[in-house]
Design an enzyme around this catalytic site. Structure first.
Site: not given
Length: 210
Positions: A11-12
């Site tokens: 996930v960023s």
């Protein structure tokens, strides 16, 4: 040879939810200890958990990822990492959201050609999306600044007696550290405010002479 299954999740940022990816891997029977997760940008592969995963993988293992953009968002580096994983290490990769990207299937020339073509298209899309996100963020910041929105830490206000503190410091009546403490500023902020203060005084004197 026993085929061990692994999963990679990305996930960023720390506030994004990884549950969908974890659930998909669990449904494929990947045990928790074999799931590696990074919470950072996909701009490159300099990620601690991904590096640990690559060191753990060996020929014949199977790696699951939910979608190609979870692997990364840099076109050339996705291509390179795919080659490292499938050719140099010899693992199989299954991209759950794209059944055509499952190296266990279609190992003949046509199957390989189709998989390579799909990989190139999805890698291109992944990088394009990242560039579009950055562009929208930049446009949003510019629009907010135009409306007067300020970013970063709030400015430290200049104390009403700043001029007196400066004069005392210049006359060596107080130390530099004491001046900083009385102003509640860092060294860099103090010097910036000092330049502004002196420039403002200079302009006032010049306007008085005119």
């Amino acid at each position: 040879m026993k085929q061990n299954s692994y999963g990679y999740v990305r996930v960023s940022s720390t506030d994004q939810n990884e549950d969908r990816q974890l659930l998909a891997l669990k449904e494929k029977g990947v045990v928790k200890m074999n799931i590696y997760m990074d919470k950072q940008s996909g701009k490159d592969f300099n990620r601690p958990q991904y590096k640990k995963l690559v060191k753990k993988l060996k020929a014949g293992d199977l790696l699951y990822i939910l979608s190609i953009d979870r692997l990364g968002r840099n076109y050339e580096e996705i291509q390179n990492q795919w080659r490292v994983l499938t050719k140099e290490i010899g693992v199989d990769i299954c991209v759950l959201d794209m059944p055509l990207l499952d190296t266990r299937n279609g190992k003949d020339l046509m199957g390989t050609f189709i998989a390579d073509l799909v990989l190139q298209i999805l890698s291109f899309v992944a990088q394009s999306e990242r560039e579009n996100i950055k562009k929208r963020q930049a446009e949003g910041i510019a629009a907010a600044k135009a409306k007067g929105v300020r970013f970063g830490r709030p400015e430290i206000p200049v104390p009403d007696n700043f001029g007196r503190i400066v004069r005392q410091w210049e006359k060596q009546q107080i130390s530099f550290s004491a001046a900083l403490e009385q102003c509640g500023m860092s060294e860099a902020t103090f010097y910036r405010r000092l330049r502004e203060y002196r420039l403002r005084n200079k302009r006032q004197k010049e306007s008085g002479l005119s």
